[in-house]
Design a protein around this motif. Sequence first.
Motif, mmCIF file in Angstrom:
data_model
loop_
_atom_site.group_PDB
_atom_site.id
_atom_site.type_symbol
_atom_site.label_atom_id
_atom_site.label_comp_id
_atom_site.label_asym_id
_atom_site.label_seq_id
_atom_site.Cartn_x
_atom_site.Cartn_y
_atom_site.Cartn_z
ATOM 1 N N SER A 142 0.828 -1.209 0.000
ATOM 2 C CA SER A 142 0.000 0.000 0.000
ATOM 3 C C SER A 142 0.858 1.253 0.000
ATOM 4 C CB SER A 142 -0.927 -0.004 1.224
ATOM 5 O OG SER A 142 -1.806 -1.097 1.196
ATOM 6 N N TYR A 143 1.959 1.215 0.758
ATOM 7 C CA TYR A 143 2.867 2.357 0.802
ATOM 8 C C TYR A 143 3.518 2.573 -0.560
ATOM 9 C CZ TYR A 143 6.662 5.441 2.166
ATOM 10 O OH TYR A 143 7.522 6.510 2.247
ATOM 11 N N GLY A 144 3.898 1.479 -1.216
ATOM 12 C CA GLY A 144 4.509 1.589 -2.537
ATOM 13 C C GLY A 144 3.566 2.216 -3.551
ATOM 14 N N ILE A 145 2.297 1.774 -3.527
ATOM 15 C CA ILE A 145 1.294 2.346 -4.414
ATOM 16 C C ILE A 145 1.102 3.823 -4.105
ATOM 17 C CG2 ILE A 145 -1.157 2.322 -5.028
ATOM 18 C CD1 ILE A 145 0.381 0.081 -6.316
ATOM 19 N N LEU A 146 1.120 4.163 -2.818
ATOM 20 C CA LEU A 146 0.968 5.567 -2.413
ATOM 21 C C LEU A 146 2.098 6.428 -2.962
ATOM 22 C CD1 LEU A 146 -0.400 7.794 -0.760
ATOM 23 C CD2 LEU A 146 0.952 7.056 1.208
ATOM 24 N N LEU A 147 3.328 5.920 -2.924
ATOM 25 C CA LEU A 147 4.463 6.666 -3.475
ATOM 26 C C LEU A 147 4.274 6.896 -4.975
ATOM 27 C CD1 LEU A 147 7.738 5.246 -1.844
ATOM 28 C CD2 LEU A 147 6.648 7.450 -1.446
ATOM 29 N N LEU A 148 3.900 5.847 -5.689
ATOM 30 C CA LEU A 148 3.705 5.975 -7.130
ATOM 31 C C LEU A 148 2.583 6.954 -7.445
ATOM 32 C CD1 LEU A 148 4.032 2.243 -8.310
ATOM 33 C CD2 LEU A 148 5.810 3.989 -8.096
ATOM 34 N N GLU A 149 1.521 6.882 -6.661
ATOM 35 C CA GLU A 149 0.383 7.776 -6.872
ATOM 36 C C GLU A 149 0.756 9.222 -6.580
ATOM 37 O OE1 GLU A 149 -4.342 7.989 -5.541
ATOM 38 O OE2 GLU A 149 -2.970 6.568 -4.590
ATOM 39 N N THR A 150 1.548 9.432 -5.544
ATOM 40 C CA THR A 150 1.944 10.784 -5.144
ATOM 41 C C THR A 150 2.827 11.451 -6.185
ATOM 42 O OG1 THR A 150 1.828 10.196 -2.785
ATOM 43 C CG2 THR A 150 3.122 12.143 -3.369
ATOM 44 N N PHE A 151 3.796 10.710 -6.711
ATOM 45 C CA PHE A 151 4.764 11.318 -7.610
ATOM 46 C C PHE A 151 4.367 11.273 -9.080
ATOM 47 C CE2 PHE A 151 7.230 10.753 -3.762
ATOM 48 C CZ PHE A 151 7.977 11.925 -3.728
ATOM 49 N N THR A 152 3.376 10.451 -9.421
ATOM 50 C CA THR A 152 2.887 10.442 -10.804
ATOM 51 C C THR A 152 1.535 11.138 -10.923
ATOM 52 O OG1 THR A 152 1.675 8.343 -10.609
ATOM 53 C CG2 THR A 152 4.017 8.227 -11.206
ATOM 54 N N LYS A 153 0.869 11.286 -9.796
ATOM 55 C CA LYS A 153 -0.490 11.858 -9.725
ATOM 56 C C LYS A 153 -1.457 11.084 -10.604
ATOM 57 C CE LYS A 153 -2.442 16.337 -8.664
ATOM 58 N NZ LYS A 153 -2.310 17.822 -8.773
ATOM 59 N N LYS A 154 -1.232 9.800 -10.672
ATOM 60 C CA LYS A 154 -2.095 8.916 -11.447
ATOM 61 C C LYS A 154 -2.793 7.969 -10.468
ATOM 62 C CE LYS A 154 -1.929 8.593 -15.607
ATOM 63 N NZ LYS A 154 -2.692 9.331 -16.665
ATOM 64 N N GLN A 155 -4.133 7.874 -10.548
ATOM 65 C CA GLN A 155 -4.875 7.003 -9.646
ATOM 66 C C GLN A 155 -4.727 5.535 -10.033
ATOM 67 O OE1 GLN A 155 -8.723 9.178 -10.073
ATOM 68 N NE2 GLN A 155 -8.793 9.006 -7.857
ATOM 69 N N PRO A 156 -4.586 4.656 -9.024
ATOM 70 C CA PRO A 156 -4.488 3.221 -9.320
ATOM 71 C C PRO A 156 -5.738 2.691 -10.013
ATOM 72 C CG PRO A 156 -3.804 3.687 -7.069
ATOM 73 C CD PRO A 156 -4.427 4.942 -7.587
ATOM 74 N N THR A 157 -6.848 3.428 -9.872
ATOM 75 C CA THR A 157 -8.103 2.993 -10.476
ATOM 76 C C THR A 157 -8.379 3.711 -11.787
ATOM 77 O OG1 THR A 157 -9.249 4.630 -9.094
ATOM 78 C CG2 THR A 157 -9.155 2.368 -8.279
#
Length: 264
Positions: A142-157
């Motif tokens: 979950s933390y890894g996904i959060l990092l990717l989401e934060t720095f790419t501003k792309k939602q996992p969904t």
Amino acid sequence: MALLIEDHNCMISYAQLFKATDGFSSVSLIGVGSFGYVYKGVLNNGEKIVAVKVLNIEQTGASKSFVAECEALRSIRHRNLVKILTCCSSVDFEGNDFKALVYEFMPGGNLDSWLHPHGNSIQDEKEYGTGAGVSTYGDVYSYGILLLETFTKKQPTDEMFKDNFNIHYWVQMALRDGVMAVVDPSLLAMEEEKETTTIANNIRSKRCMKDRVQESLDLVIRIGVTCSAGSPWDRMAMNVVVKELQIIKDIYLEGGPQQKKDEP
């Protein structure tokens, strides 16, 4: 049975939470997590606004999550953690098991609403990865996904992610061509503005700052990719993540180990 974390003289029942959330209505729903739903509730005749996390008892690991969260939050106090007010372990009006945690309500919204102000903060399903049962490595994911989401501003969904293609694989593939291909452009704009303000007339310093920014972003994104690996055994331990992030912070702020190594 209801247990209060702060004040053992104050208790809350299922009926009170039912009333506070207007019968756990969809109008009161403010989020969906791995183990249940979060509702906005109003207690004490409108004087207290709370967030009520209702666990899905049928979800594997939900009961363990409830107990673990109660035990942890009973003893932990930190300014960056939402304060838990009470919890309820009872039965609903139909005699089914009911477990809920009651937190202070965050009027400013959650991280998702800040990252994606125009998106839908209620998501049907959250990515959690594959592998064994519930463990701390699930939190690492979950933390890894959060990092990717934060720095790419792309939602996992995001609609671009479907079937077996997700944000993890998208970033992992993009890294071959350079991290800047997936980094949120607004982050770079902020850094460029900072450079103009602090080192406007120093070309060499501007080049060094740009290199540090790109190196730092590359390292952070790679941590996000590693932490969100499909197999729990391929993910980083959080104590390693903390150490790596400290090194990245040093690189970004002062040039870090790389700068020292290059110095005569």
